[in-house]
Scaffold this motif. Structure first.
Motif, PDB file in Angstrom:
ATOM      1  N   ILE A 309       0.996  -1.289  -0.170  1.00 36.44           N
ATOM      2  CA  ILE A 309       0.597   0.237   0.068  1.00 36.44           C
ATOM      3  C   ILE A 309       1.108   1.226  -0.139  1.00 36.44           C
ATOM      4  CG2 ILE A 309      -1.644   1.339   1.568  1.00 36.44           C
ATOM      5  CD1 ILE A 309      -2.434  -1.727   2.992  1.00 36.44           C
ATOM      6  N   ARG A 310       1.211   2.014  -1.061  1.00 37.74           N
ATOM      7  CA  ARG A 310       1.391   3.286  -1.364  1.00 37.74           C
ATOM      8  C   ARG A 310       0.733   4.489  -1.705  1.00 37.74           C
ATOM      9  NH1 ARG A 310       5.468   0.108  -5.592  1.00 37.74           N
ATOM     10  NH2 ARG A 310       6.344  -1.115  -4.288  1.00 37.74           N
ATOM     11  N   HIS A 311       0.754   5.787  -0.847  1.00 36.84           N
ATOM     12  CA  HIS A 311       0.150   6.930  -1.448  1.00 36.84           C
ATOM     13  C   HIS A 311       1.257   8.142  -0.768  1.00 36.84           C
ATOM     14  CE1 HIS A 311      -1.366   7.578   3.021  1.00 36.84           C
ATOM     15  NE2 HIS A 311      -1.063   5.967   3.282  1.00 36.84           N
ATOM     16  N   ASP A 372      -2.902   7.114  -4.832  1.00 33.15           N
ATOM     17  CA  ASP A 372      -2.796   6.028  -3.959  1.00 33.15           C
ATOM     18  C   ASP A 372      -2.114   4.951  -5.129  1.00 33.15           C
ATOM     19  OD1 ASP A 372      -3.740   6.616  -1.780  1.00 33.15           O
ATOM     20  OD2 ASP A 372      -5.521   5.726  -1.611  1.00 33.15           O
ATOM     21  N   TYR A 373      -1.258   3.758  -4.331  1.00 31.69           N
ATOM     22  CA  TYR A 373      -1.335   2.819  -5.515  1.00 31.69           C
ATOM     23  C   TYR A 373      -1.244   1.447  -4.564  1.00 31.69           C
ATOM     24  CZ  TYR A 373       1.200  -0.577  -8.730  1.00 31.69           C
ATOM     25  OH  TYR A 373       1.682  -1.318  -8.891  1.00 31.69           O
ATOM     26  N   ILE A 374      -2.077   0.076  -5.160  1.00 28.95           N
ATOM     27  CA  ILE A 374      -2.094  -0.628  -4.021  1.00 28.95           C
ATOM     28  C   ILE A 374      -2.164  -2.079  -4.633  1.00 28.95           C
ATOM     29  CG2 ILE A 374      -3.557  -2.322  -2.221  1.00 28.95           C
ATOM     30  CD1 ILE A 374      -4.837   1.210  -1.892  1.00 28.95           C
ATOM     31  N   GLN A 375      -0.873  -2.824  -4.529  1.00 28.18           N
ATOM     32  CA  GLN A 375      -0.281  -4.406  -5.280  1.00 28.18           C
ATOM     33  C   GLN A 375      -1.471  -5.348  -4.052  1.00 28.18           C
ATOM     34  OE1 GLN A 375       3.884  -4.895  -5.932  1.00 28.18           O
ATOM     35  NE2 GLN A 375       3.810  -3.103  -7.390  1.00 28.18           N
ATOM     36  N   LEU A 376      -1.729  -5.971  -5.094  1.00 29.12           N
ATOM     37  CA  LEU A 376      -2.502  -7.110  -4.347  1.00 29.12           C
ATOM     38  C   LEU A 376      -1.529  -8.192  -4.779  1.00 29.12           C
ATOM     39  CD1 LEU A 376      -4.906  -5.166  -4.263  1.00 29.12           C
ATOM     40  CD2 LEU A 376      -6.248  -7.773  -4.781  1.00 29.12           C
ATOM     41  N   ARG A 377      -0.633  -9.161  -3.966  1.00 27.15           N
ATOM     42  CA  ARG A 377       0.287  -9.770  -4.037  1.00 27.15           C
ATOM     43  C   ARG A 377       0.144 -11.536  -3.548  1.00 27.15           C
ATOM     44  NH1 ARG A 377       4.895  -6.582  -5.147  1.00 27.15           N
ATOM     45  NH2 ARG A 377       5.784  -8.193  -4.595  1.00 27.15           N
ATOM     46  N   VAL A 386      -5.033  -1.274  -7.403  1.00 32.79           N
ATOM     47  CA  VAL A 386      -5.666  -0.027  -7.755  1.00 32.79           C
ATOM     48  C   VAL A 386      -4.641   1.182  -7.511  1.00 32.79           C
ATOM     49  CG1 VAL A 386      -7.293   0.820  -6.223  1.00 32.79           C
ATOM     50  CG2 VAL A 386      -6.957  -1.842  -5.643  1.00 32.79           C
ATOM     51  N   ALA A 387      -5.400   1.987  -8.825  1.00 33.84           N
ATOM     52  CA  ALA A 387      -4.951   2.930  -8.233  1.00 33.84           C
ATOM     53  C   ALA A 387      -5.759   4.327  -8.393  1.00 33.84           C
ATOM     54  CB  ALA A 387      -4.208   3.439  -9.620  1.00 33.84           C
ATOM     55  N   THR A 388      -6.198   5.434  -7.479  1.00 36.79           N
ATOM     56  CA  THR A 388      -7.254   6.148  -6.716  1.00 36.79           C
ATOM     57  C   THR A 388      -6.593   7.493  -7.695  1.00 36.79           C
ATOM     58  OG1 THR A 388      -5.867   6.934  -5.065  1.00 36.79           O
ATOM     59  CG2 THR A 388      -7.155   4.830  -4.742  1.00 36.79           C
ATOM     60  N   LEU A 480       1.425   8.969  -9.144  1.00 33.84           N
ATOM     61  CA  LEU A 480       1.027   8.008  -9.160  1.00 33.84           C
ATOM     62  C   LEU A 480       2.234   7.043  -9.545  1.00 33.84           C
ATOM     63  CD1 LEU A 480      -2.516   7.851 -10.503  1.00 33.84           C
ATOM     64  CD2 LEU A 480      -1.343   5.927  -9.067  1.00 33.84           C
ATOM     65  N   VAL A 481       3.215   7.001 -10.989  1.00 33.69           N
ATOM     66  CA  VAL A 481       3.796   6.669 -11.392  1.00 33.69           C
ATOM     67  C   VAL A 481       5.153   6.045 -10.578  1.00 33.69           C
ATOM     68  CG1 VAL A 481       6.130   6.508 -13.512  1.00 33.69           C
ATOM     69  CG2 VAL A 481       3.246   6.875 -13.730  1.00 33.69           C
ATOM     70  N   ARG A 482       5.977   7.383  -9.870  1.00 34.06           N
ATOM     71  CA  ARG A 482       6.968   7.310  -8.745  1.00 34.06           C
ATOM     72  C   ARG A 482       5.684   5.933  -8.473  1.00 34.06           C
ATOM     73  NH1 ARG A 482       7.704  12.896  -9.193  1.00 34.06           N
ATOM     74  NH2 ARG A 482       5.699  13.456  -7.467  1.00 34.06           N
ATOM     75  N   LEU A 483       4.809   6.319  -7.590  1.00 34.48           N
ATOM     76  CA  LEU A 483       4.917   5.006  -7.119  1.00 34.48           C
ATOM     77  C   LEU A 483       4.731   3.707  -7.260  1.00 34.48           C
ATOM     78  CD1 LEU A 483       1.304   6.984  -4.388  1.00 34.48           C
ATOM     79  CD2 LEU A 483       4.019   6.753  -3.897  1.00 34.48           C
ATOM     80  N   ILE A 484       3.805   3.794  -8.752  1.00 29.28           N
ATOM     81  CA  ILE A 484       4.203   3.032  -9.233  1.00 29.28           C
ATOM     82  C   ILE A 484       5.514   1.530  -9.716  1.00 29.28           C
ATOM     83  CG2 ILE A 484       3.535   1.338 -11.494  1.00 29.28           C
ATOM     84  CD1 ILE A 484       1.202   3.106 -11.645  1.00 29.28           C
ATOM     85  N   GLU A 485       6.535   2.766  -9.469  1.00 29.01           N
ATOM     86  CA  GLU A 485       7.797   2.556  -9.808  1.00 29.01           C
ATOM     87  C   GLU A 485       8.559   2.671  -8.917  1.00 29.01           C
ATOM     88  OE1 GLU A 485       8.178   1.274 -12.460  1.00 29.01           O
ATOM     89  OE2 GLU A 485       7.015   1.727 -13.864  1.00 29.01           O
ATOM     90  N   GLN A 486       8.481   2.094  -7.400  1.00 28.12           N
ATOM     91  CA  GLN A 486       9.031   2.807  -6.691  1.00 28.12           C
ATOM     92  C   GLN A 486      10.034   0.964  -6.243  1.00 28.12           C
ATOM     93  OE1 GLN A 486       7.321   5.035  -3.680  1.00 28.12           O
ATOM     94  NE2 GLN A 486       7.515   3.464  -1.901  1.00 28.12           N
ATOM     95  N   PRO A 487      11.077   0.641  -5.730  1.00 30.18           N
ATOM     96  CA  PRO A 487      11.479  -0.775  -5.816  1.00 30.18           C
ATOM     97  C   PRO A 487      10.402  -1.671  -4.202  1.00 30.18           C
ATOM     98  CG  PRO A 487      12.838   1.526  -5.230  1.00 30.18           C
ATOM     99  CD  PRO A 487      11.597   1.728  -5.953  1.00 30.18           C
TER     100      PRO A 487
END
Ligand SMILES: [Zn+2]
Length: 487
Positions: A309-311, A372-377, A386-388, A480-487
């Protein structure tokens, strides 16, 4: 001593073996819904979404807040969507605080709006006349509390669950979206998340798709959730459990209105007209049917065992004079404070605005919002995301297809990154009007607030009047892209 080590190793080996053979059953899920219909007999209810002073005269169907809660690996994620035009970030922060006070185990709460154009004004813009707020403070306090308590109820009802995902791009999904502005990019993709209990009983079905809930049009004075009412009713009466609908990328603007969205009454052969209950019912039933069809035809069972969960709180420049004047006039009832260099800036100046004369004007630079950017893993793999989006995003920012036209205000503006190009899984939930409603999020290269108009159109295109400004898209997409690409 040696025996001790040996028996310890044996116990460890047994534990590892047990973990390996035990199926991954880490996921829990719960859902709840509650009526949020305003009491139209007790107070004057200004209806949101079209013109000023549309006073509600009755209730056709109740409006709801619907929440889904998921828990895996010690993190609890809740998402609520309410049948209303939009909620500002201020209300969302209040709702989160109330929910977390009662359920501290909530890791993150998303609060989104369906963008219903047929219920009470929750943003203030549609009061008795321009610059007079349509917000009813008592209703808003009650609503915030109601959304928080429904999120808590969803969390409290969590039990072991299995998840099934589906997506579809059936041609009908695009035909249900009229698009009124070039480039004619739509967001037809339908995403479904279905949860069942251990017993196999349905718990909830989350449906994510994109269209303005405005089928009843500008003359209706009966409160309704519009097409999401029938969509959710269809899902719930066809084995879906509690239905939770999240609207998606609806800028541009994707609408249920217009002759090209043609739905035929199976009983009479009649094509349903705009502004009728028949069209709203056929529309909602059709999307509900497509959602359940997707689950039946293309189900993918996933063992979700953790979330990421990243926001990110962002400050987006406010460049719409209309919103600044509205803010200073009290239209937002104290919501939407402005910031300058990250600090609250309540300063007000006088300014001459064409058509309004000399008016008070908020001078702060930015509005505060969040993505927000959330990965279900599952076993280290991303199975769904999920991207908000804090407003009504133009679909070309989500799917690609940004355009340069003669007449654009910023013809050389760089293209913002497009969302789906960065997402990593097949199940790409995009929640629009989530955690805020900044209005239209328009690509800067297509922004057109001064003539000549795009493609040398004779009149101005609709959009900018309800946009915070040309730099919001960049602020939102880059964050959003920074959150998605964050390692
Ligand atoms: Zn809209």
């Amino acid at each position: 001593m040696q025996n001790g080590i040996r028996s310890g190793l044996a116990a460890l080996a047994a534990a590892v073996l047990a973990a390996a053979v035990r199926p991954a059953r880490a996921l829990e899920a719960g859902a709840a819904k509650a009526v949020i219909t305003p009491d139209v007999r007790a107070v004057t209810v200004y209806m949101a979404g079209f013109g000023n002073n549309r006073v509600a005269t009755g209730v056709h169907d109740d409006t709801y807040v619907r929440c889904l809660a998921l828990r895996a690996a010690g993190k609890t994620l809740a998402g609520c969507e309410a049948d209303q035009i939009g909620l500002f970030y201020d209300d969302v922060l209040k709702i989160r605080a109330q929910a977390k006070a009662r359920a501290p185990e909530i890791t993150h709460l998303i609060v989104a709006s369906s963008h219903d154009h047929e219920s009470i004004d929750t943003m203030g813009l549609w009061g008795p006349r321009p610059l007079v707020s349509g917000i009813n403070e008592r209703y808003m306090d009650w609503l915030d509390n109601r959304i928080a308590s429904t999120a808590v109820a969803a969390v409290r009802s969590m039990r072991k669950a299995r998840m099934t995902l589906a997506r579809d791009d059936h041609p009908l999904l695009a035909l249900l979206q009229s698009d009124s502005r070039p480039p004619y990019v739509k967001d037809p993709y339908l995403f479904v998340m279905h949860l069942t209990a251990d017993s196999g009983a349905p718990l909830a079905t989350l449906v994510n798709w994109s269209d303005h809930p405005e089928t009843l049009g500008s003359l209706n004075t009966l409160i309704t959730a519009d097409y999401p009412h029938w969509l959710c009713a269809y899902v719930e009466s066809h084995g879906g459990g509690t239905a939770v609908f999240f609207n998606g990328s609806i800028g541009g603007l994707l609408s249920t209105l217009g002759d090209e969205v043609a739905l035929q009454d199976p009983d009479t052969g009649e094509i349903a007209k705009d502004g009728t209950w028949l069209k709203a019912r056929l529309f909602g039933n059709t999307v509900g049917e497509l959602a359940m069809r997707a689950l039946e035809r293309y189900p993918q069972n996933v063992d979700v065992d953790s979330f990421r969960i990243r926001h990110q709180v962002i400050f987006a420049p406010l460049q719409n004079d209309g919103f600044r004047v509205a803010g200073a006039a009290g239209v937002f009832a104290g919501r939407k404070p402005l910031y300058t260099e990250g600090q609250p800036d309540p300063s007000v100046a006088e300014k001459s605005v064409p058509g309004l004369g000399t008016v008070k004007y908020n001078t702060g630079h930015d509005t505060e919002t969040e993505v927000d950017y959330i990965q279900l893993r599952s076993r280290g793999r991303v199975v769904a995301e999920v991207a908000t989006i804090p407003g009504e995003i133009y679909p070309e920012l989500v799917n690609g297809g940004l355009a340069r036209y003669p007449g654009a205000d910023y013809p050389d503006a760089p293209f913002e990154p497009t969302l789906r190009a960065h997402l990593k899984s097949r199940y790409q939930f995009v929640f629009g009007l989530a955690n805020d409603e900044l209005g239209y999020i328009i690509p800067k290269c297509e922004y057109d607030n001064v003539p000549p108009w795009l493609r040398n159109h004779k009149t101005r295109w609709y959009g900018e009047v309800n946009s915070a400004g040309p730099d919001v898209a960049g602020a939102v997409m880059n964050a959003l892209v920074r959150l998605i690409e964050q390692p």
